[in-house]
Scaffold this active site. Structure first.
Site, short mmCIF file in Angstrom:
data_model
loop_
_atom_site.label_atom_id
_atom_site.label_comp_id
_atom_site.label_asym_id
_atom_site.label_seq_id
_atom_site.Cartn_x
_atom_site.Cartn_y
_atom_site.Cartn_z
N HIS A 114 0.77 -1.21 0.01
CA HIS A 114 0.18 0.13 -0.03
C HIS A 114 0.89 1.28 0.05
O HIS A 114 1.93 1.19 0.42
CB HIS A 114 -1.05 0.01 1.18
CG HIS A 114 -0.11 0.03 2.40
ND1 HIS A 114 0.35 -1.13 3.19
CD2 HIS A 114 0.19 1.23 3.17
CE1 HIS A 114 0.98 -0.80 4.13
NE2 HIS A 114 1.00 0.66 4.24
N ILE A 115 0.39 2.33 -0.61
CA ILE A 115 0.95 3.56 -0.38
C ILE A 115 -0.11 4.71 -0.08
O ILE A 115 -1.42 4.61 -0.53
CB ILE A 115 1.63 4.28 -1.80
CG1 ILE A 115 1.02 3.72 -2.83
CG2 ILE A 115 3.07 3.50 -1.77
CD1 ILE A 115 1.32 4.46 -4.15
N TYR A 177 7.38 11.13 -1.41
CA TYR A 177 7.39 9.45 -1.79
C TYR A 177 8.63 8.86 -1.92
O TYR A 177 8.84 7.53 -1.30
CB TYR A 177 6.40 9.46 -3.12
CG TYR A 177 6.56 8.01 -3.75
CD1 TYR A 177 5.29 7.19 -3.42
CD2 TYR A 177 7.48 7.74 -4.97
CE1 TYR A 177 5.41 5.86 -4.21
CE2 TYR A 177 7.19 6.54 -5.49
CZ TYR A 177 6.30 5.64 -5.08
OH TYR A 177 6.25 4.29 -5.80
N SER A 178 9.50 9.39 -2.65
CA SER A 178 10.88 8.98 -2.65
C SER A 178 11.57 8.82 -1.43
O SER A 178 12.09 7.51 -1.17
CB SER A 178 11.66 9.95 -3.69
OG SER A 178 12.96 9.35 -4.22
N ALA A 179 11.59 9.62 -0.59
CA ALA A 179 12.05 9.49 0.80
C ALA A 179 11.45 8.32 1.64
O ALA A 179 12.33 7.43 2.09
CB ALA A 179 11.66 10.73 1.50
N LYS A 181 10.30 5.50 0.32
CA LYS A 181 10.81 4.06 -0.49
C LYS A 181 12.14 4.03 0.11
O LYS A 181 12.68 3.02 0.23
CB LYS A 181 10.40 4.40 -1.99
CG LYS A 181 9.04 4.31 -2.26
CD LYS A 181 8.42 3.25 -1.92
CE LYS A 181 6.87 2.96 -2.74
NZ LYS A 181 6.24 1.85 -2.08
N ILE A 212 4.13 1.70 -13.90
CA ILE A 212 3.26 0.49 -14.07
C ILE A 212 1.88 1.30 -14.34
O ILE A 212 1.40 2.14 -13.90
CB ILE A 212 3.07 -0.43 -12.69
CG1 ILE A 212 4.42 -0.88 -12.54
CG2 ILE A 212 2.14 -1.44 -13.33
CD1 ILE A 212 5.28 -1.60 -13.36
N THR A 214 -1.20 1.43 -13.59
CA THR A 214 -2.39 1.34 -12.46
C THR A 214 -3.19 2.70 -12.97
O THR A 214 -2.67 3.58 -13.24
CB THR A 214 -1.91 1.24 -11.21
OG1 THR A 214 -1.23 2.40 -10.74
CG2 THR A 214 -1.06 -0.14 -10.94
N GLU A 215 -4.25 2.63 -12.51
CA GLU A 215 -5.36 3.81 -12.74
C GLU A 215 -4.60 5.20 -11.87
O GLU A 215 -4.48 6.14 -12.56
CB GLU A 215 -6.64 3.62 -12.04
CG GLU A 215 -7.51 4.31 -12.81
CD GLU A 215 -9.18 4.19 -12.22
OE1 GLU A 215 -9.40 2.66 -12.21
OE2 GLU A 215 -9.67 5.10 -12.01
#
Ligand code: NDP
Length: 287
Positions: A114-115, A177-179, A181, A212, A214-215
């Protein structure tokens, strides 16, 4: 980037060649999949259902989870249940694992996927968003791992962490987001080392994904990022294979992700330049 195709093929791990019967390997296995109401997580659930696994899926949207569970049962899941809630709340993250324990008394695979919602634009300097996304994308993964570890140790199970190229290389417009990950890579790569040193028979697979279809991803990057996306169904299968084979990392698509990662430390300015070339700045200014 023009490495000879034969060389690329030679260094690519031939997982599928050594993957005898994916359906058999995961048949009857007890698996938690997070973020399974949509996108890659939903496709992971469908593949596992076809393989005959027991599934516990989770996300926030109950109606969507109910539909995915119904579809999983139709596809052949040994059993399929859901629990809905937000991974912002660590008590909920613990409750998901507790539910698996109540249902099965054991766990074979924990797929953390999840994110939380973020934005695709210049960093907005909002520290509350950074904290919230760290909770959802990182701390809840750690919380679930801590809760699930006793069961995974007993079963000799697997932890699969769905990450991104943005967890290996700095990409613009995904700063927060990058942080989150990068944090996952630090935590789970270090933990893997300790598992080896302590003879803990639990595998950790980090999945490094490119774009990818995804919607949510397509909506986020629409008109701004020109790299073509890969299909979510195939991506989901590669993630499952990597986990079942106890690979340390999965790169998908391999050619688009592994080469960038390998060259990252050899030619960082060049890789940064290539990445920036994929962004359409005109469309970004319209925001
Ligand atoms: P989606 O946006 O399609 O799915 C996200 C999932 O997380 C949904 O099930 C969503 O359901 C759930 N979710 C969102 N917020 C929360 C929350 N607060 N608490 C609990 N669950 C939540 O994402 P993708 O399928 O595109 O991505 C899946 C994984 O793949 C992520 O880890 C992502 O980083 C990685 N990845 C994806 C790429 C892509 O291009 N798609 C590229 C690289 C990596 P709900 O809203 O109902 O809660």
């Amino acid at each position: 980037m023009a490495l000879p195709r034969k060389l690329l093929q030679a260094i690519k791990p031939q997982a599928s060649r050594f993957f005898p019967q994916p359906a058999e390997m995961l048949k009857g296995k007890r698996v938690i999949v997070t973020g399974a109401s949509t996108g890659i997580g939903e496709q992971i659930a469908y593949h596992l259902a076809r393989m005959g696994s027991h599934l516990l899926i989770t996300a926030r949207t109950e109606a969507q989870l109910q539909q995915v569970v119904a579809q999983c049962l139709e596809l052949g899941a040994a059993s399929a249940r859901y629990i809905n809630g937000s991974m912002e709340d660590m008590k909920f993250a613990q409750a998901v694992v507790k539910k698996a324990e109540e249902l099965w008394g054991s766990l074979d695979m924990l797929i953390l996927n999840h994110i939380g919602k973020s934005y695709f634009n210049y960093f907005d300097w909002d520290i509350r968003h950074v904290q919230k996304l760290m909770d959802i994308n990182f701390l809840s993964y750690v919380t679930m791992t801590i809760s699930a570890l006793p069961m995974l140790k007993n079963s000799g199970g697997s932890i699969v962490v769905v990450s991104s190229m943005a967890g290996k290389i700095g990409f613009p417009f995904t700063v927060t987001y990058s942080a989150t990950k990068f944090a996952l890579h630090g935590f789970f790569s270090s933990l893997r080392q300790e598992f080896v040193m302590q003879n803990t028979n639990v595998s950790i697979t980090l999945c490094i994904l490119g774009l990818i279809n995804t919607e949510s991803a397509m909506k986020a990057v629409s008109g701004r990022f020109t790299s073509p996306p890969a299909p979510k169904e195939e991506c989901a299968l590669e993630i499952i294979k990597g986990g079942a084979l106890r690979q340390r990392e999965v790169y998908y698509r391999y050619m688009d992700t592994k080469i960038f990662t390998v060259l990252r430390d050899w030619a960082p300015e060049f890789i940064d330049y290539l990445i920036r070339k994929n962004y359409n700045m005109d469309n970004l200014k319209q925001d």
